[in-house]
Design an enzyme around this catalytic site. Structure first.
Site, PDB file in Angstrom:
ATOM      1  N   PRO A   1       2.313  -9.599   1.561  1.00 48.62           N
ATOM      2  CG  PRO A   1       3.206  -7.610   2.417  1.00 48.62           C
ATOM      3  CD  PRO A   1       2.049  -8.161   1.630  1.00 48.62           C
ATOM      4  CD  GLU A   2       3.475 -15.772   4.150  1.00 45.23           C
ATOM      5  OE1 GLU A   2       4.025 -16.371   5.088  1.00 45.23           O
ATOM      6  OE2 GLU A   2       2.901 -16.340   3.214  1.00 45.23           O
TER       7      GLU A   2
ATOM      8  NE  ARG B   1      -4.951 -18.986   1.873  1.00 43.84           N
ATOM      9  CZ  ARG B   1      -4.246 -17.978   2.393  1.00 43.84           C
ATOM     10  NH1 ARG B   1      -4.601 -17.420   3.527  1.00 43.84           N
ATOM     11  NH2 ARG B   1      -3.167 -17.530   1.773  1.00 43.84           N
TER      12      ARG B   1
END
Ligand SMILES: [Zn+2]
Length: 319
Positions: free
Chosen positions: A2-3, A303
């Site tokens: 989660p951010e 990423r």
């Protein structure tokens, strides 16, 4: 993982239910999930009331009325689920059949009240405890379940002075939605890495707290900055745009996480805020909402990164 907006949505949800609740008992089936000794639990947790819920970066802090706190990191697969009255509502008999439905399909027929947030699995909306349940905190009214399939998450019980001494907090950069996060603070933080590419810098938790892959891509898109641009090459005007776009993209996500279904906002909210409201994230080969060119996917600092090659040009060296 989660951010910040997902954890903030959980904080808002828990803050509606937990303050004032009295802790009756706590149980745990996996030692690393609850890092507290028995004496502290007995003396400083049982019989205490919940005072408030804070968040710092991606970590939740549940304050007790004696200035101790349960500090919770959800890591990859953690969930927190509050149930006012577990296992006493109808509709559980066909839990085998319902577990085959997707969480979003179950939302409409969810028989429980309360709140759940975190990793989006059926445990948010089915009978608890289940195989992923690690810790159960029983209150005078209701229970809080800490579910964690992969067991990387943890709950620590600590006095106030030890909370902010945790390695995690000491290394954490400024909080992007706090009043203290001025443009000057932002600029000074970013300029610590002049030679780095901007995307990994804003994702570095020691530079700014709470930003992961999704909101990094979204913020850079809104600010029209190529994710591979070197920090030292970015203009002051673009820095200012990025400062505003980070706050904007986080706020939009929190708003949508908090405005969906009354119960289990995050089951819906995660799918909703991540993908329905994202402008570039996971939109490869779809038209850019600004110029209608196609969104591209590249790798930046290993990423997966989504951006618009027309709107986000690589910053050139300043002269
Ligand atoms: Zn574009």
């Amino acid at each position: 993982m989660p951010e910040l907006p997902e954890v903030e949505t959980i904080r808002i949800g828990l803050a509606k239910y937990l303050p004032g609740k009295l802790v009756k008992s706590i149980s745990c089936d996996w030692p690393k999930s609850l890092q507290a000794n028995k004496a502290d639990i007995k003396k400083n947790l049982i019989g205490r009331k919940i005072k408030s819920i804070d968040r710092r970066g991606k970590v939740l802090i549940i304050w007790l009325d004696n200035n101790w706190a349960m500090v919770i990191h959800l890591k990859m697969t953690g969930q927190l689920v509050y149930r006012p009255k577990p296992s006493s509502r109808p509709g559980l008999k066909d839990s085998k059949a319902s577990s085959q439905k997707s969480p979003s399909a179950l939302l409409r027929t969810n028989p429980f009240q309360g709140f759940g947030g975190g990793h989006p699995t059926n445990s948010l909306i089915s009978k608890l405890p289940d195989r992923s349940t690690r810790v159960i905190i029983v209150f005078d009214k209701g229970s809080l379940y800490f579910n964690d399939q992969r067991k990387f998450g943890w709950i620590k019980l600590l006095p106030k002075d030890k909370v902010y001494q945790l390695d995690f907090f000491r290394k954490l950069g400024p909080e992007p939605l706090s009043k203290d996060f001025s443009y000057e603070v932002f600029k000074q933080s970013i300029l610590k890495r002049p030679n780095s590419m901007i995307k990994p810098v804003i994702m570095d938790q020691s530079i700014i707290a709470g930003i992961g892959n999704i909101y990094a891509d979204e913020s850079l898109f809104l600010a029209k900055i190529h994710p591979s641009s070197r920090v030292k090459d970015i203009s002051t005007q673009k820095f200012k745009a990025l400062y505003n776009s980070i706050k904007k993209s986080l706020k939009i996500a929190i708003k949508h996480g908090g405005s969906t279904d009354r119960n289990y906002v995050n089951v819906k909210g995660q799918k909703g805020s991540y993908l329905e409201y994202a402008q570039v994230f996971r939109k490869e080969n779809q038209p850019c909402p600004v110029c209608a060119g196609l969104i591209k996917k590249i790798r930046v600092a290993s990423r997966g990164t989504y951006f618009c090659p027309k709107c986000q040009k690589l910053a050139r060296k300043k002269k």
